[in-house]
Scaffold this active site. Structure first.
Site, mmCIF file in Angstrom:
data_model
loop_
_atom_site.group_PDB
_atom_site.id
_atom_site.type_symbol
_atom_site.label_atom_id
_atom_site.label_comp_id
_atom_site.label_asym_id
_atom_site.label_seq_id
_atom_site.Cartn_x
_atom_site.Cartn_y
_atom_site.Cartn_z
ATOM 1 N N LYS A 286 56.749 3.471 21.846
ATOM 2 C CA LYS A 286 55.300 3.634 21.774
ATOM 3 C C LYS A 286 54.923 5.111 21.756
ATOM 4 C CE LYS A 286 53.231 0.227 23.939
ATOM 5 N NZ LYS A 286 53.021 -0.441 25.242
ATOM 6 N N ARG B 289 50.301 2.890 29.849
ATOM 7 C CA ARG B 289 51.093 1.953 29.049
ATOM 8 C C ARG B 289 52.581 2.253 29.212
ATOM 9 N NH1 ARG B 289 48.750 2.933 23.092
ATOM 10 N NH2 ARG B 289 49.357 0.747 22.810
ATOM 11 N N GLY C 257 58.302 -8.207 29.405
ATOM 12 C CA GLY C 257 58.997 -8.324 30.688
ATOM 13 C C GLY C 257 58.731 -7.107 31.542
ATOM 14 N N MET D 22 56.041 -3.759 32.689
ATOM 15 C CA MET D 22 54.680 -3.749 33.196
ATOM 16 C C MET D 22 53.641 -3.891 32.087
ATOM 17 S SD MET D 22 52.542 -0.968 35.294
ATOM 18 C CE MET D 22 51.573 -0.559 33.852
ATOM 19 N N ARG E 229 54.786 0.320 15.012
ATOM 20 C CA ARG E 229 56.228 0.187 15.222
ATOM 21 C C ARG E 229 56.808 -0.657 14.093
ATOM 22 N NH1 ARG E 229 55.620 -3.719 20.479
ATOM 23 N NH2 ARG E 229 54.382 -5.289 19.451
ATOM 24 N N HIS F 86 86.534 -28.693 20.042
ATOM 25 C CA HIS F 86 86.801 -29.424 18.803
ATOM 26 C C HIS F 86 85.511 -29.665 18.015
ATOM 27 C CE1 HIS F 86 87.476 -33.118 16.405
ATOM 28 N NE2 HIS F 86 88.622 -32.515 16.136
ATOM 29 N N ARG G 158 93.982 -25.705 7.019
ATOM 30 C CA ARG G 158 94.675 -26.402 8.105
ATOM 31 C C ARG G 158 95.178 -27.732 7.575
ATOM 32 N NH1 ARG G 158 89.597 -24.735 10.221
ATOM 33 N NH2 ARG G 158 89.742 -23.305 11.996
ATOM 34 N N ARG H 126 98.495 -23.201 6.074
ATOM 35 C CA ARG H 126 99.240 -23.186 7.323
ATOM 36 C C ARG H 126 100.004 -24.498 7.493
ATOM 37 N NH1 ARG H 126 95.914 -23.003 12.761
ATOM 38 N NH2 ARG H 126 95.526 -25.165 12.189
ATOM 39 N N SER I 32 98.318 -13.102 9.680
ATOM 40 C CA SER I 32 96.932 -13.512 9.857
ATOM 41 C C SER I 32 96.712 -13.720 11.348
ATOM 42 C CB SER I 32 96.652 -14.795 9.080
ATOM 43 O OG SER I 32 95.306 -15.159 9.262
ATOM 44 N N GLY J 250 95.374 -15.227 14.360
ATOM 45 C CA GLY J 250 94.679 -16.441 14.786
ATOM 46 C C GLY J 250 94.048 -16.138 16.125
ATOM 47 N N CYS K 19 91.885 -15.140 10.858
ATOM 48 C CA CYS K 19 91.350 -16.443 10.463
ATOM 49 C C CYS K 19 90.785 -17.212 11.647
ATOM 50 C CB CYS K 19 92.399 -17.268 9.746
ATOM 51 S SG CYS K 19 93.831 -17.636 10.772
ATOM 52 N N TYR L 166 91.377 -8.414 5.083
ATOM 53 C CA TYR L 166 90.296 -9.384 4.914
ATOM 54 C C TYR L 166 90.008 -10.108 6.215
ATOM 55 C CZ TYR L 166 93.868 -13.022 4.924
ATOM 56 O OH TYR L 166 94.881 -13.848 5.301
HETATM 57 P P1 ADP Z 1 51.958 -3.869 24.700
HETATM 58 O O1 ADP Z 1 53.214 -3.128 24.937
HETATM 59 O O2 ADP Z 1 51.880 -5.171 25.426
HETATM 60 O O3 ADP Z 1 51.612 -3.933 23.262
HETATM 61 P P2 ADP Z 1 49.946 -1.822 24.902
HETATM 62 O O4 ADP Z 1 50.195 -0.667 25.771
HETATM 63 O O5 ADP Z 1 50.156 -1.615 23.455
HETATM 64 O O6 ADP Z 1 50.813 -3.033 25.432
HETATM 65 O O7 ADP Z 1 48.450 -2.252 25.195
HETATM 66 C C1 ADP Z 1 47.895 -3.507 25.403
HETATM 67 C C2 ADP Z 1 46.565 -3.593 24.681
HETATM 68 O O8 ADP Z 1 45.669 -2.586 25.107
HETATM 69 C C3 ADP Z 1 46.698 -3.413 23.179
HETATM 70 O O9 ADP Z 1 45.819 -4.264 22.535
HETATM 71 C C4 ADP Z 1 46.310 -1.976 22.980
HETATM 72 O O10 ADP Z 1 45.835 -1.746 21.685
HETATM 73 C C5 ADP Z 1 45.235 -1.792 24.037
HETATM 74 N N1 ADP Z 1 45.144 -0.406 24.452
HETATM 75 C C6 ADP Z 1 46.103 0.360 25.013
HETATM 76 N N2 ADP Z 1 45.680 1.611 25.244
HETATM 77 C C7 ADP Z 1 44.405 1.656 24.818
HETATM 78 C C8 ADP Z 1 43.420 2.687 24.785
HETATM 79 N N3 ADP Z 1 43.683 3.917 25.208
HETATM 80 N N4 ADP Z 1 42.216 2.380 24.271
HETATM 81 C C9 ADP Z 1 41.950 1.131 23.836
HETATM 82 N N5 ADP Z 1 42.813 0.119 23.852
HETATM 83 C C10 ADP Z 1 44.043 0.376 24.332
HETATM 84 MG MG MG Z 2 50.993 -2.884 22.009
HETATM 85 MG MG MG Z 3 96.429 -21.375 16.347
#
Ligand code: ADP
Ligand code: MG
Ligand code: MG
Length: 894
Positions: free
Chosen positions: A29, A101, A110, A112, A345, A460, A566, A622, A776, A778, A843, A863
């Site tokens: 990011k 962020r 997963g 924050m 991204r 199997h 085989r 084989r 080969s 195995g 193989c 191969y």
């Molecule tokens: P994620 O990794 O879950 O995508 P983000 O950090 O991208 O989390 O942000 C979550 C949401 O908050 C997204 O929709 C993002 O566009 C929005 N957001 C993050 N920072 C800002 C900001 N400075 N102004 C407005 N919206 C924001």
């Molecule tokens: Mg985002």
């Molecule tokens: Mg064998």
């Protein structure tokens, strides 16, 4: 703080300290925000605290390095300057608000969640009201902030806040958040603060700096929360990368109808079509689009609603795609008619889209063919080669097993192979067994898919199903199969004979009922990409195929020969098994030869079929490998049968015959068949078997050679561990071959080689190579014998091993480079030390695993050979290995 060490990177006013290449340090990011800023894209200014600080945070016992807080203050001032001095962080009349962020090198659900609107408190709220002239907006921003901060930083359950909102709406008899007035929201804020105090035992922090530092540390802390750790493990992301923290000035998509927020892709991520793709909501903030509270609108609608913004957004994202030379997944916000980009991204995509996009981009001159080859994850090609579950279908998953052989299939449940054959004449069936054995082959062949309760990825069922290109879910331990009652049960659901189920061998899911599937289409783009891969790669790719039908499929998928045929599979056919059993039961060599003579013409025609299908490409055959008792009925079954016959007073002769069979089965019984009388040990003790098989191979080849057809048989002796074993078999093969060629009056080229599947063979490979014209590896057996893991029993503990980091991966799926790989390298080097032009292949099941293919390439193999359906995967993986050797990095995103 280390002198001169830069821990914070600024972005804003068209210039950033970092750039897009700094994903390791700034996270994906942060690097994206820096790159966009440098490219002149409108990005709200901010700064990124590096991933290095995250690692220091843990080294220092969850504390940031001294001096960092002070530096952050300096950078906050830069942000304020970039905004023209109009706002100040914490200022009561013109407050600057920020988002905090997280963001590591790879995008990681997963970790924050983002906190928006940070900097609001009981004083600054008044400033926000005055600045925006919109009281409702300001109070809504404040209640969101307490909610998000309370949840992600202070760890208070989301429900606690949602409940309060729900009550407020109920009291007012309204349904939407939008229907709450400024006054209502103000009351919510007060209630939220009371809730925070009640649960967190402290006041909601009013100091803006305290808020920021708490949020920062929460982001660093989230790097090691259980969700994040699990996600990293599942996706092979190293734990030492760390996350960056991005602090960015807020823009607001919720300031009325001229404001909006949205997400999009520069191309359709599921089909790959070059079209603007995405969704947006007017008068909304951040996560509202994905939260599913209001239904967002397709992004093309924005063209009518805000034409100027739409035009700018298209231009900006098109530029970003060109700039990054890949599909972009972006986030944007419109504040009162002004566009801001918040994230860009590499867009994740389906395999289908990945192939189309890669080929299209070459056509557009955006990337080279080599880059296109690197853009597609080889393993993902599986999605293109098998039917998949219609993504639009509603499904009820009842269990999950191992994804043993990809593809989806629906059918009526049957519990025996015979029943499968019978039912398959009128209906689709799924064969459900505790586990399968070679006796079940005919049923597996008739079924659309196979589900087993026991057994691993190389059981199997798994191996045979992959060979057949049939979906299989194996080792689904949670289902309890009751063969007698003809039903299985799982988590309170009972599935009876003839009930419909669907299995998804690509994910291991077992689904109740019939589910629509989508057929694979090997589209033109796919072919094009494979052609480019072939132009690059130097490693050969063959297929494991036993019968002409599989060989034909292998050819269609681009195999350059057969690496493993085989022959025992030919012995299991219903018309042959009686002769095979007769051969095994024979008391004398003479009788055995009589039985073998009946098998000879059948084997000959098998080989002829294979040779003809492969049209002059090499075919490795084989010699018989499995222990003989596999061809006989089970000992327990026979014992029951004899007892029943005796009780029913069956004719004496028939009882004696059964008893004789039982005795022979007992003779052949082995405590540990995998290490028993199998492989070349069979052909050594019963040379007539080797003689018959060689005769069948050479006769077939000679017959075709006489018709002017090119044939290159490669006769492979299995399970050799001692040089003399190979010498013994070689002598037999040579003498029979000479005899046949003389009789047929034609000479053909053929090779004699061996499998390397015992550690001893790898260790004395130099000696063995003096006798062998090819090796080969195995690797199924070699893995089994190197680890001392029975591959049929390893399922019981391998899962525990990988979960607890004793082993990183199941070595039966991905080659154990550290151990088994050493033996392979040793085998190759030693083998070629005595025979320079020794041809070497692999193989085992690993031949189609991308990481293992790369290893084989590096180890100098000629191969790899794998099941027909994995041939395209191996071709692509081989090409990528070559490109990586040339120094081109893999650009496949995680
Ligand atoms: P994620 O990794 O879950 O995508 P983000 O950090 O991208 O989390 O942000 C979550 C949401 O908050 C997204 O929709 C993002 O566009 C929005 N957001 C993050 N920072 C800002 C900001 N400075 N102004 C407005 N919206 C924001
Ligand atoms: Mg985002
Ligand atoms: Mg064998």
């Amino acid at each position: 703080m280390a002198i001169g060490k830069k821990y914070i990177y600024f972005f804003g006013s068209g210039k950033a300290d970092g750039n897009g290449a700094m994903k390791d340090l700034l996270g994906g990011k942060g690097a994206g925000l820096a790159e966009m800023t440098n490219a002149g894209v409108p990005v709200p200014p901010g700064f990124t605290i590096t991933t290095e600080v995250c690692n220091l945070f843990y080294d220092l016992g969850k504390r940031v390095p001294d001096g960092l807080d002070g530096e952050m203050r300096g950078y906050m001032t830069k942000v304020e300057e970039a905004l023209g001095g109009k706002y100040t962080f914490g200022d009561v009349s013109r407050p600057l608000l920020v988002s905090v962020r997280s963001g590591s090198k790879f995008s990681m659900p997963g970790m924050m969640d983002t906190v928006l609107n940070l900097g609001l408190n009981d004083q600054t709220i008044n400033g926000l009201i005055r600045m925006s002239g919109n009281e409702r907006f300001a109070w809504d921003a404040y209640r969101r902030f307490i909610q998000m901060f309370g949840n992600v930083v202070m760890g208070i359950e989301k429900d606690q806040f949602e409940h309060i909102i729900h009550e407020a709406k109920k009291k007012k008899k309204v349904h939407l958040d939008l229907e709450l007035t400024a006054e209502d929201l103000k009351v919510l804020v007060a209630k939220f603060k009371v809730k925070v105090k009640q649960i967190a035992k402290r006041d909601f922090p009013q100091d803006h700096w305290e808020q920021l530092l708490m949020a920062r540390d929460a982001v660093f802390g989230s790097w090691n929360n259980p969700r994040a750790i699990t996600y990293r493990k599942l996706n092979d992301i190293p734990g030492n990368l760390g996350t960056a923290v991005n602090v960015q000035s807020m823009v607001f998509g919720n300031m009325g109808e001229t404001s909006a927020t949205g997400v999009g892709f520069t191309r359709n991520p599921s089909t790959g079509t070059k079209e603007f793709y995405g969704e947006y909501l007017t008068n909304a903030q951040g996560e509202d689009v994905v939260a599913g509270i209001r239904t967002p609108r397709p992004i093309v609608n924005l063209e009518k609603e805000m034409p100027a913004v739409y035009k700018q957004l298209r231009e900006t994202t098109t530029m970003l795609e060109k700039h990054y030379r890949d599909v972009q997944d972006f986030e944007f916000t419109v504040q009162e008619g002004t566009l801001f980009m918040l994230q860009t991204r590499t867009g994740k995509r389906t395999a289908h889209a990945a192939v189309k996009i890669a080929v299209d981009m070459v056509g557009e001159g955006l990337i080279t063919k080599d880059e296109a080859v690197l853009r597609v994850e080889p393993a993902s090609l599986d999605q293109l080669l098998h039917p998949i579950i219609d993504p639009k279908a509603k499904i009820q998953v009842i269990a999950k097993g191992l994804p043993a052989s990809p593809g989806a299939a629906s059918g009526k449940v049957v519990f025996t192979a015979d029943e499968a054959v019978k039912q398959a004449k009128k209906d689709k069936v799924i064969l459900v067994r505790p586990e399968t054995t070679p006796d079940d082959i005919h049923g597996m062949d008739a079924a659309k898919g196979i589900l087993t309760a026991r057994g691993g990825m190389t059981s199997h069922a798994a191996v045979v199903a992959r060979g057949m290109g049939k979906p299989c879910v194996a080792g689904c331990e949670s289902i309890k199969v009751d063969l007698k009652a003809e039903r299985f049960s799982v988590n309170g659901v009972t599935v009876k004979l003839n009930d419909w189920i669907t299995i998804d061998g690509g994910t291991g899911r077992v689904i109740l009922g019939k589910v629509p599937t989508v057929e694979p289409t090997v589209s033109g783009d796919f072919g094009t990409l494979m052609k480019w891969a072939d132009e690059v790669r130097t490693l050969g790719v063959r297929a494991n195929a036993d019968i002409p039908r599989d060989a034909k499929m292998a050819m269609q998928f681009g195999a350059e020969g057969i690496g493993l045929c085989r022959t025992e599979h030919m012995f299991f056919a219903a018309d042959r098994l009686p002769h095979v059993q007769q051969m095994i039961l024979a008391d004398t060599t003479e009788d055995r030869e009589k039985a073998l003579a009946k098998l000879l013409p059948m084997q000959r025609s098998d080989f002829k079929g294979l040779f003809e299908t492969m049209g002059g490409l090499p075919v490795t055959i084989r010699l018989l490998d499995p222990p003989l008792h596999e061809f006989l009925p089970k000992r327990e079954d026979l014992m029951v049968e004899v007892a029943v016959m005796q009780a029913k007073k069956a004719p004496k002769a028939s009882i004696t015959k059964k008893e004789k069979l039982l005795r022979r089965v007992e003779d052949l019984h082995e405590l540990n068949p995998m290490l028993g009388h199998r492989g070349c040990r069979l052909g050594i003790v019963y040379p007539e078997i080797t003689r018959m098989q060689t005769r069948a191979i050479i006769e077939a080849a000679c017959d075709l050679a006489k018709k002017g057809k090119k044939v290159i048989p490669e006769i492979m002796v299995p399970l050799v561990g001692i040089k003399k074993e190979l010498q013994n078999q070689k002598e037999i093969i040579k003498s029979v071959a000479e005899e046949v060629m003389k009789k047929k009056g034609v000479r053909i080229d053929y090779l004699i080689g061996t499998m390397i599947e015992l550690p001893r063979a790898a260790v004395i490979a130099d000696e063995i190579a003096k006798e062998a014209e090819f090796f080969s590896f195995g690797t199924n057996d070699l893995t089994q014998t190197t680890f001392g893991f029975s591959r049929d029993d390893a399922g019981k503990f391998i899962g525990y091993y990988t979960e607890n980091n004793i082993l990183e991966k199941d070595p039966f799926q991905t080659l154990d480079q550290e151990g088994v790989g050493q033996l392979i390298k040793m085998g190759v080097t030693k083998g070629r030390s005595t025979r320079q032009n020794l041809k070497v292949g692999i193989c085992g099941e690993h031949g189609g695993d991308p990481a293992s293919v790369e290893f084989c390439f590096k180890a100098g193999l000629n191969y790899v050979s794998c099941s027909p359906f994995r041939v395209p995967i191996a071709r692509l993986a081989a090409a990528q290995a070559k490109l990586k050797e040339k120094g081109m990095g893999g650009s496949v995103s995680k």
